[in-house]
Design a protein around this motif. Sequence first.
Motif, mmCIF file in Angstrom:
data_model
loop_
_atom_site.group_PDB
_atom_site.id
_atom_site.type_symbol
_atom_site.label_atom_id
_atom_site.label_comp_id
_atom_site.label_asym_id
_atom_site.label_seq_id
_atom_site.Cartn_x
_atom_site.Cartn_y
_atom_site.Cartn_z
ATOM 1 N N LEU A 33 -76.537 -113.928 -35.408
ATOM 2 C CA LEU A 33 -77.351 -113.465 -34.372
ATOM 3 C C LEU A 33 -76.082 -113.513 -33.453
ATOM 4 C CD1 LEU A 33 -79.853 -112.292 -32.742
ATOM 5 C CD2 LEU A 33 -80.035 -114.855 -31.873
ATOM 6 N N LEU A 34 -75.558 -112.220 -32.886
ATOM 7 C CA LEU A 34 -74.379 -112.354 -31.963
ATOM 8 C C LEU A 34 -74.832 -111.540 -30.613
ATOM 9 C CD1 LEU A 34 -71.450 -111.988 -31.195
ATOM 10 C CD2 LEU A 34 -71.225 -109.871 -32.787
ATOM 11 N N THR A 35 -74.575 -112.698 -29.600
ATOM 12 C CA THR A 35 -74.993 -111.936 -28.206
ATOM 13 C C THR A 35 -73.828 -111.559 -27.518
ATOM 14 O OG1 THR A 35 -74.662 -114.013 -26.964
ATOM 15 C CG2 THR A 35 -76.964 -113.942 -28.200
ATOM 16 N N GLY A 36 -73.940 -110.519 -26.843
ATOM 17 C CA GLY A 36 -72.986 -109.968 -25.830
ATOM 18 C C GLY A 36 -72.061 -109.101 -26.742
ATOM 19 N N GLY A 37 -72.865 -108.659 -28.016
ATOM 20 C CA GLY A 37 -72.109 -107.918 -28.740
ATOM 21 C C GLY A 37 -71.629 -106.408 -28.448
ATOM 22 N N HIS A 41 -84.336 -123.679 -37.279
ATOM 23 C CA HIS A 41 -83.521 -124.285 -38.277
ATOM 24 C C HIS A 41 -82.436 -123.409 -38.487
ATOM 25 C CE1 HIS A 41 -87.034 -126.634 -38.880
ATOM 26 N NE2 HIS A 41 -87.842 -125.515 -39.279
ATOM 27 N N VAL A 42 -81.914 -122.794 -37.294
ATOM 28 C CA VAL A 42 -80.581 -122.076 -37.519
ATOM 29 C C VAL A 42 -79.580 -122.980 -37.277
ATOM 30 C CG1 VAL A 42 -78.940 -120.313 -36.233
ATOM 31 C CG2 VAL A 42 -81.545 -120.130 -36.436
ATOM 32 N N PRO A 43 -78.718 -123.324 -38.499
ATOM 33 C CA PRO A 43 -77.712 -124.668 -38.125
ATOM 34 C C PRO A 43 -76.533 -124.544 -37.262
ATOM 35 C CG PRO A 43 -77.532 -123.264 -40.427
ATOM 36 C CD PRO A 43 -78.410 -122.649 -39.442
ATOM 37 N N ARG A 44 -76.020 -123.274 -37.056
ATOM 38 C CA ARG A 44 -74.600 -123.252 -36.374
ATOM 39 C C ARG A 44 -74.844 -122.405 -35.118
ATOM 40 N NH1 ARG A 44 -70.306 -124.885 -35.495
ATOM 41 N NH2 ARG A 44 -68.211 -124.143 -36.368
ATOM 42 N N PHE A 45 -73.718 -122.910 -34.277
ATOM 43 C CA PHE A 45 -73.737 -122.472 -33.089
ATOM 44 C C PHE A 45 -72.369 -122.299 -32.267
ATOM 45 C CE2 PHE A 45 -74.694 -121.396 -28.294
ATOM 46 C CZ PHE A 45 -76.043 -121.098 -28.484
ATOM 47 N N LEU A 46 -71.917 -120.982 -32.186
ATOM 48 C CA LEU A 46 -70.505 -121.106 -31.442
ATOM 49 C C LEU A 46 -70.841 -120.367 -30.205
ATOM 50 C CD1 LEU A 46 -69.778 -121.269 -34.684
ATOM 51 C CD2 LEU A 46 -68.282 -119.504 -34.332
ATOM 52 N N ALA A 62 -76.093 -118.462 -38.238
ATOM 53 C CA ALA A 62 -75.297 -118.795 -37.083
ATOM 54 C C ALA A 62 -75.671 -118.015 -35.723
ATOM 55 C CB ALA A 62 -73.931 -118.602 -37.316
ATOM 56 N N VAL A 63 -75.535 -118.409 -34.641
ATOM 57 C CA VAL A 63 -75.571 -117.782 -33.430
ATOM 58 C C VAL A 63 -74.157 -117.964 -32.820
ATOM 59 C CG1 VAL A 63 -76.470 -117.769 -31.190
ATOM 60 C CG2 VAL A 63 -77.955 -118.271 -32.896
ATOM 61 N N CYS A 64 -73.786 -116.440 -32.199
ATOM 62 C CA CYS A 64 -72.569 -116.584 -31.818
ATOM 63 C C CYS A 64 -72.776 -116.026 -30.178
ATOM 64 C CB CYS A 64 -71.340 -115.681 -32.330
ATOM 65 S SG CYS A 64 -70.950 -116.122 -33.718
ATOM 66 N N HIS A 65 -72.738 -116.962 -29.359
ATOM 67 C CA HIS A 65 -73.370 -116.635 -27.755
ATOM 68 C C HIS A 65 -72.066 -116.323 -26.954
ATOM 69 C CE1 HIS A 65 -75.695 -116.429 -24.435
ATOM 70 N NE2 HIS A 65 -75.795 -117.612 -24.144
ATOM 71 N N LEU A 66 -71.867 -114.725 -27.020
ATOM 72 C CA LEU A 66 -70.927 -114.318 -25.944
ATOM 73 C C LEU A 66 -71.470 -113.770 -24.807
ATOM 74 C CD1 LEU A 66 -69.843 -114.257 -29.291
ATOM 75 C CD2 LEU A 66 -67.719 -113.236 -27.999
ATOM 76 N N GLY A 93 -68.635 -108.181 -44.498
ATOM 77 C CA GLY A 93 -69.860 -108.266 -45.352
ATOM 78 C C GLY A 93 -71.109 -108.863 -44.738
ATOM 79 N N HIS A 94 -71.009 -109.351 -43.757
ATOM 80 C CA HIS A 94 -72.173 -110.184 -42.810
ATOM 81 C C HIS A 94 -72.995 -109.538 -42.509
ATOM 82 C CE1 HIS A 94 -69.598 -113.716 -43.560
ATOM 83 N NE2 HIS A 94 -68.728 -113.001 -43.082
ATOM 84 N N ALA A 95 -74.313 -109.874 -42.008
ATOM 85 C CA ALA A 95 -75.268 -109.086 -41.434
ATOM 86 C C ALA A 95 -75.329 -109.566 -40.063
ATOM 87 C CB ALA A 95 -76.782 -109.382 -42.202
ATOM 88 N N VAL A 96 -75.431 -108.198 -39.094
ATOM 89 C CA VAL A 96 -75.288 -108.603 -37.882
ATOM 90 C C VAL A 96 -76.174 -108.315 -36.954
ATOM 91 C CG1 VAL A 96 -73.567 -108.496 -35.797
ATOM 92 C CG2 VAL A 96 -72.650 -108.842 -37.977
#
Length: 311
Positions: free
Chosen positions: A4-8, A107-112, A68-72, A24-27
Amino acid sequence: MRVLLTGGAGFIGSYLARRLLLDGHAVTIVDNLSTGKRKNVPDGADFIELDLAQSDCLKFLPSVPFDAVCHLAAQSSGPVSAEIPYYDLQANAASTLLLSRWCLQNHVPRFLYASSMAIYGNVESFPVCEDIICLPRSYYGVSKLTSEHFLRLASQEGLSVTSLRMFSVYGPGQNLGNLNQGMVSIYLAYLLRGEPVPVTGSLDRFRDFVYIDDVLDAWLGVLQMPSTPSLVYNIGTGKPTKVHELLAAQIAALHLPSDYPIYELPGSSFDQFGLYADVQRSKAELNWQPVISLEKGLEKMVAWATSQKKV
Ligand SMILES: NC(=O)c1ccc[n+]([C@@H]2O[C@H](COP(=O)([O-])OP(=O)(O)OC[C@H]3O[C@@H](n4cnc5c(N)ncnc54)[C@H](O)[C@@H]3O)[C@@H](O)[C@H]2O)c1
């Protein structure tokens, strides 16, 4: 990996989205298109138009198992944060709090997290390392630092968190129409229009300009790690460049006369005078190293900008 990519739809986020898809990732991209553009959302990514500053926004997120969530997503302008600090708090800090709680519940394990050099404020010893006391000078910097603290608390509850404190990121694709954020892109926009360049604050201020591809390598490397030894990392080059040196390099890259008109305007009390990163921790713990020089990076950015039909 499902991300899950915010600010994409923004500058850095759209680069990250394209690279994740290529790998190859799902976004799934979440963005309110305030400064980002719909055309920046790459084919292949799911897109949800959503304002993360709204307290009820998370009910619109899909209930799929993200890795994972990448919060931009952020209101990314220092000057705008001074005009509307409460909105800055909601868009930047409250959104991080809500998203981190959502990860714990789902239960999302990772946050950047896209943190910033703005958290440091004016410092007295250089290069600046991650462990110094942070006294941000802008509302934007306070929101970014607050986000880091929310994430520190979430990490105590089991979320694997990494905040990347990016310095001044630049490169092709940066929004040349947005004169509120991005020193490199703002000056370049004036130079391309052939207009005198207004510089708000001293020409002797200095920054650490880091090229987008180097920044992207840091994000992708960290995403591959289930966790990092530290919670926060500087992402810069470790080299200071004064504002007048940046302008001289941009003017040279555009083959403009060296006496191109530049004028200083009074600085803002929210501005930082000078900063550059100590990147020892990032090198040692992330195995990351910036490789693109300012000259090479500006050359690529100028080639891109001059190939655009209009600025
Ligand atoms: N560019 C830099 O030099 C730099 C340096 C340090 C940190 N950062 C951080 O990196 C991230 C990306 O920066 P960027 O340069 O790509 O900026 P950008 O403005 O291009 O991207 C930010 C994106 O977030 C979206 N957005 C803003 N508010 C939102 C909201 N309330 N809800 C949903 N989406 C929202 C915008 O529409 C945009 O697409 C930001 O968090 C920024 O603070 C950038």
